[in-house]
Design a protein around this motif. Structure first.
Motif, PDB file in Angstrom:
ATOM      1  N   VAL A 145      49.508  38.927  35.114  1.00 39.75           N
ATOM      2  CA  VAL A 145      49.572  37.788  36.041  1.00 39.75           C
ATOM      3  C   VAL A 145      50.972  37.195  36.115  1.00 39.75           C
ATOM      4  O   VAL A 145      51.628  37.048  35.096  1.00 39.75           O
ATOM      5  N   ASP A 146      51.409  36.843  37.318  1.00 43.23           N
ATOM      6  CA  ASP A 146      52.566  35.946  37.418  1.00 43.23           C
ATOM      7  C   ASP A 146      52.111  34.702  38.183  1.00 43.23           C
ATOM      8  O   ASP A 146      50.960  34.619  38.621  1.00 43.23           O
ATOM      9  N   VAL A 153      44.668  33.914  43.080  1.00 46.76           N
ATOM     10  CA  VAL A 153      43.373  33.850  42.375  1.00 46.76           C
ATOM     11  C   VAL A 153      42.611  32.592  42.807  1.00 46.76           C
ATOM     12  O   VAL A 153      41.416  32.638  43.112  1.00 46.76           O
ATOM     13  N   ALA A 154      43.330  31.474  42.851  1.00 38.64           N
ATOM     14  CA  ALA A 154      42.687  30.212  43.252  1.00 38.64           C
ATOM     15  C   ALA A 154      42.221  30.301  44.710  1.00 38.64           C
ATOM     16  O   ALA A 154      41.135  29.835  45.055  1.00 38.64           O
ATOM     17  N   VAL A 403      44.305  39.863  35.665  1.00 41.80           N
ATOM     18  CA  VAL A 403      43.396  39.722  36.808  1.00 41.80           C
ATOM     19  C   VAL A 403      42.979  41.112  37.302  1.00 41.80           C
ATOM     20  O   VAL A 403      43.564  42.122  36.920  1.00 41.80           O
ATOM     21  N   LEU A 404      41.963  41.119  38.145  1.00 43.29           N
ATOM     22  CA  LEU A 404      41.483  42.367  38.757  1.00 43.29           C
ATOM     23  C   LEU A 404      41.537  42.190  40.270  1.00 43.29           C
ATOM     24  O   LEU A 404      41.522  41.049  40.754  1.00 43.29           O
ATOM     25  N   TYR A 491      42.300  38.540  44.433  1.00 45.88           N
ATOM     26  CA  TYR A 491      42.281  38.766  42.981  1.00 45.88           C
ATOM     27  C   TYR A 491      41.279  37.838  42.311  1.00 45.88           C
ATOM     28  O   TYR A 491      41.049  36.723  42.781  1.00 45.88           O
ATOM     29  N   GLU A 492      40.725  38.293  41.197  1.00 48.82           N
ATOM     30  CA  GLU A 492      39.894  37.391  40.378  1.00 48.82           C
ATOM     31  C   GLU A 492      40.197  37.684  38.906  1.00 48.82           C
ATOM     32  O   GLU A 492      40.606  38.788  38.563  1.00 48.82           O
ATOM     33  N   PRO A 493      39.991  36.692  38.025  1.00 52.07           N
ATOM     34  CA  PRO A 493      40.311  36.912  36.607  1.00 52.07           C
ATOM     35  C   PRO A 493      39.419  38.003  36.004  1.00 52.07           C
ATOM     36  O   PRO A 493      38.245  38.111  36.342  1.00 52.07           O
ATOM     37  N   SER A 494      39.996  38.798  35.083  1.00 51.80           N
ATOM     38  CA  SER A 494      39.211  39.857  34.412  1.00 51.80           C
ATOM     39  C   SER A 494      37.999  39.266  33.723  1.00 51.80           C
ATOM     40  O   SER A 494      36.921  39.849  33.714  1.00 51.80           O
TER      41      SER A 494
END
Length: 536
Positions: A145-146, A153-154, A403-404, A491-494
């Motif tokens: 992530v950067d 993601v948000a 993230v994924l 994107y979403e968090p792993s």
């Protein structure tokens, strides 16, 4: 009569008992009904639900956890599915619908296997192997992530909620808030969301929402003679009442002489004046008190030019202490300049139809506030839920650093890898692992269904893309077909996906292993009756 003997009753009268396949299919049917109830809310094109409770209060939302919490569910197996959504909400803030839908699909697939005479324990073993393998595979798909990625993601978390129209704006606020309170401990990043205080006020539009480097209190100053704003605030945080002390024990004071009464009142007055003087002497020009402030003390404070608030919440006091660097003091006589917190500005502003106090410009704000606005109460409530999700996923992604890609791409990739893995396992567990793999495709399929696309064609296109090694391809809900999710910045968090897959498979295994339901309350909702008649 059994061979001329009395039958033996081991269960109390009125107890119902369902066992074997009937019990299993009842439980699975109940779980599927819950999962179908939230399924239409999944994804950017998901719809909302309106929930009306017995008091007539209305909640309009497409947040899976909120929908399930507000629904009045009787069936015990259905309640277990709701637990998944709760856990998902607590740990990951998002992905509640995903987790519930996957659990429902796993049970649906396992029912087909039970019909083919595969024993439930074999299915459970296969599911366990598959979910462990899925965890490994998720790690292999994760991207580091950067800060720009946090924003994406948000934004992904806000898409499809009623706040979706202003997702860029809200994503910026939520990421800004998370970065303000994030602390680095050695190698790990810690984000405590309790340090972000969210206040909601109806009136104005969503665009009027703001991030404030400090604290907002839903309070007003205690006396109209006090200044409305204070620059260079030195803040005293006091958690005892600024009033005349009452005796702890019952005591009577007998006054026999009128002069004594005057003396007594003077004494009270000078005591209060003394309290205010010692606050002023410490150098404070703002007082935030957790308890009450006597009317007379308010008068003296206004005369001294102090800005005071009373009955602040304990949580607000702690947040203020973090934001301004002040210490919370119990005994006013002990108050010194070192105990005071600092802020560039303390001012009272009219927001909507009530006054709020803003404490801003805190030099090292370890605590920030967000003020959310919206046209009506329902809008503000739903914005608040969406904002909590966005803030939560940004925090989770920042903490985990991974993230994924979204859009069902990762689940489709894992589904493909699990099929290959199943072939190497052999035995009947292979069937269960394959069923698990097919079940994971329910997410891209549902995304396509909710967007009005053809689910079969979409899944075929998706499988084709993945077989050609394009593992970041997911469902394009806007134009149909499949598209590279890294280009669309979805994107979403792993942690969200991993937790969803894990808790869904654990719950599915738990429900599958039940072969006997003994209910002692006269069979309410347990006798395989009308389980999906939700009170909605």
């Amino acid at each position: 009569m059994y061979n001329g003997q009395q039958p033996i009753f081991i269960l109390k009268e009125g107890t119902t008992r369902t066992s074997g396949k009937t019990a299993q299919s009842n439980n699975i049917a109940a779980a599927k009904a819950v999962s179908d109830a939230v399924r239409s809310t999944l994804g950017p094109k998901g719809m909302d639900k309106m929930l009306v409770d017995s008091m007539g209060d209305v909640v309009i939302t497409n947040d899976g956890a909120t929908i399930l919490k507000e629904m009045d569910i009787e069936h015990p197996a259905a309640k277990m599915i709701i637990e998944i959504a709760k856990t998902q909400e607590q740990h990951c803030y998002d992905g509640t619908t995903t987790a519930v839908v996957i659990a429902g699909e796993l049970l649906k697939r396992s029912e087909d296997l039970v019909d083919q005479n595969v024993h439930p324990t074999v299915i459970c073993e296969g599911f366990r192997l598959a979910s462990d393998k899925a965890s490994e595979l998720i790690d292999s798909h994760s991207i580091s992530v950067d800060k720009a990625m946090l924003y994406e993601v948000a934004k992904t978390a806000l898409t499809g909620k009623s706040a979706g129209a202003v997702k860029e704006f809200l994503a910026e606020i939520s990421v800004g808030a998370v970065l303000s309170v994030a602390r680095v401990n050695g190698d790990e990043v810690v984000v405590d969301l309790d340090d972000i205080k969210v206040e909601k006020k109806q009136g104005g539009s969503i665009k009027d929402s703001t991030l404030i480097d400090g604290i907002i209190l839903d309070k007003e100053r205690v006396h109209s003679g006090m200044p409305q704003s204070v620059d260079g605030a030195k803040i005293a945080l006091i958690n005892s009442a600024i009033e005349v002390k009452k005796t702890e024990v019952d005591a009577k004071i007998q006054i026999t002489d009128p002069n004594m009464l005057a003396q007594f009142l003077d004494e009270e007055e000078s005591f209060l004046k003394g309290l205010v003087d010692s606050i002023v002497a410490a150098g404070a020009n703002v007082v935030i008190c957790q308890k009450g402030i006597d009317d007379l003390a308010q008068h003296y404070m206004a005369k001294a030019g102090l800005f005071a608030i009373r009955r602040a919440k304990k949580s607000d006091m702690e947040a203020l202490s973090k934001a301004t660097g002040g210490k919370i003091v119990t005994n006013i006589d002990d108050l010194s300049a070192d105990d005071l917190g600092q802020a560039a500005l303390v001012d009272e502003r009219k927001i909507g139809d009530s006054d709020m106090v803003f404490i801003t410009g805190c030099p090292e704000a370890k605590s920030v506030s967000v003020l959310l606005r919206g046209g009506t109460e329902h809008v503000v409530d739903e914005i608040r839920r969406a904002f909590d999700d966005a803030m939560g996923v940004a925090a989770v992604a920042y903490e985990d650093g991974a993230v994924l890609t979204g859009g069902g791409s990762v689940l489709a990739a894992i589904s493909r890898d699990l099929r290959a893995y199943a072939e190497g396992i052999g035995g009947r567990e292979q069937m269960a692992i394959e069923a698990f793999a097919v079940a994971l495709e329910v997410i891209p399929r549902t995304l396509a269904e909710n967007a009005g696309l053809d689910p079969v064609n979409t899944i075929i296109d998706l499988r084709k893309a993945h077989s050609e090694g394009r593992s970041t391809y997911g469902v394009n809900v806007y134009d149909g077909g499949v598209v590279d999710m890294t280009k669309s910045s979805v994107y979403e968090p792993s942690r969200v996906v991993e937790q969803a897959v894990q808790s869904a498979s654990e719950t599915a295994v738990m429900i599958l292993r039940i072969d006997d339901v003994i209910s002692s309350k006269g069979g309410g909702g347990m006798d395989g009756g009308d389980f999906d008649g939700f009170d909605m």
